[in-house]
Design a protein around this motif. Structure first.
Motif, mmCIF file in Angstrom:
data_model
loop_
_atom_site.group_PDB
_atom_site.id
_atom_site.type_symbol
_atom_site.label_atom_id
_atom_site.label_comp_id
_atom_site.label_asym_id
_atom_site.label_seq_id
_atom_site.Cartn_x
_atom_site.Cartn_y
_atom_site.Cartn_z
ATOM 1 N N VAL A 28 1.068 -1.682 -0.265
ATOM 2 C CA VAL A 28 -0.021 0.349 -0.362
ATOM 3 C C VAL A 28 0.801 1.413 -0.165
ATOM 4 C CG1 VAL A 28 -1.512 0.802 1.407
ATOM 5 C CG2 VAL A 28 -1.715 -1.459 1.108
ATOM 6 N N LEU A 29 0.871 1.984 -0.709
ATOM 7 C CA LEU A 29 1.456 3.684 -1.286
ATOM 8 C C LEU A 29 0.000 4.474 -0.579
ATOM 9 C CD1 LEU A 29 4.311 4.824 -1.388
ATOM 10 C CD2 LEU A 29 2.873 5.637 -3.973
ATOM 11 N N LYS A 82 4.428 -2.275 3.349
ATOM 12 C CA LYS A 82 4.999 -3.807 2.841
ATOM 13 C C LYS A 82 3.221 -4.997 2.940
ATOM 14 C CE LYS A 82 9.371 -2.622 1.891
ATOM 15 N NZ LYS A 82 11.969 -3.171 1.741
ATOM 16 N N ALA A 83 3.792 -5.573 1.916
ATOM 17 C CA ALA A 83 2.567 -6.860 2.384
ATOM 18 C C ALA A 83 3.714 -7.633 2.605
ATOM 19 C CB ALA A 83 1.695 -7.479 1.172
ATOM 20 N N GLY A 84 2.971 -8.874 3.987
ATOM 21 C CA GLY A 84 3.331 -10.231 4.682
ATOM 22 C C GLY A 84 3.604 -9.428 6.138
ATOM 23 N N GLY A 85 3.975 -9.704 6.467
ATOM 24 C CA GLY A 85 3.947 -9.601 8.489
ATOM 25 C C GLY A 85 3.364 -9.225 8.592
ATOM 26 N N ASP A 99 -2.249 -6.902 -5.333
ATOM 27 C CA ASP A 99 -1.669 -7.460 -4.705
ATOM 28 C C ASP A 99 -1.122 -5.560 -4.215
ATOM 29 O OD1 ASP A 99 0.211 -7.218 -6.534
ATOM 30 O OD2 ASP A 99 1.724 -7.505 -5.519
ATOM 31 N N VAL A 100 -1.195 -4.682 -4.961
ATOM 32 C CA VAL A 100 -1.276 -3.070 -4.985
ATOM 33 C C VAL A 100 -1.777 -1.863 -4.668
ATOM 34 C CG1 VAL A 100 0.184 -1.308 -5.952
ATOM 35 C CG2 VAL A 100 0.801 -3.161 -5.884
ATOM 36 N N VAL A 101 -2.138 -1.420 -3.328
ATOM 37 C CA VAL A 101 -3.450 -0.055 -3.690
ATOM 38 C C VAL A 101 -2.742 1.146 -3.129
ATOM 39 C CG1 VAL A 101 -4.820 0.616 -1.431
ATOM 40 C CG2 VAL A 101 -4.777 -1.666 -1.770
#
Length: 113
Positions: free
Chosen positions: A16-17, A75-78, A47-49
């Motif tokens: 996500v930005l 960032k995605a993940g975690g 997967d991008v917002v």
């Protein structure tokens, strides 16, 4: 986006930005057209917002902003809270490159039949 900030920005399945801005800033006005083009460029990427948040109307507890407009990439993940700030050039190409450089691949589990 303020009330939904955590839900959107911290989603571990998304990169996500977020543009944090004030509506009266001339710098924001200049950036918004390119930012809209950036959102268009990534609209097919699941997967991008590309999001934005007016910091005058919204507040987030754990985000400290020192200058506006600010671009933060989550960032995605975690737990989805790892973030990087875009510093430097804010051309359309530079923002695209920033997203691609920091983007984390999202692994989707396939369902068993």
């Amino acid at each position: 986006m303020g009330t939904q900030f955590e839900e959107v920005a911290y989603d571990p399945a998304k990169n996500v930005l977020v543009l944090l801005y004030t509506p009266w800033s001339w710098e924001t006005e200049e950036l918004l057209e390119r930012y809209t083009e950036l959102a268009e460029a990534f609209k097919e990427e699941e997967d991008v917002v590309i999001a934005k948040m007016n910091v005058v109307e919204n507040e987030v507890e754990d985000i400290a902003v020192h200058k506006l407009p600010t671009l933060l990439f989550f960032k995605a993940g975690g737990n989805g809270r790892e973030r990087v700030e875009l510093e430097g050039e804010r051309s359309l190409d530079a923002m695209k490159a920033f997203v691609e450089k920091n983007r984390v691949a999202v692994v989707r589990e396939e369902e068993e039949l």
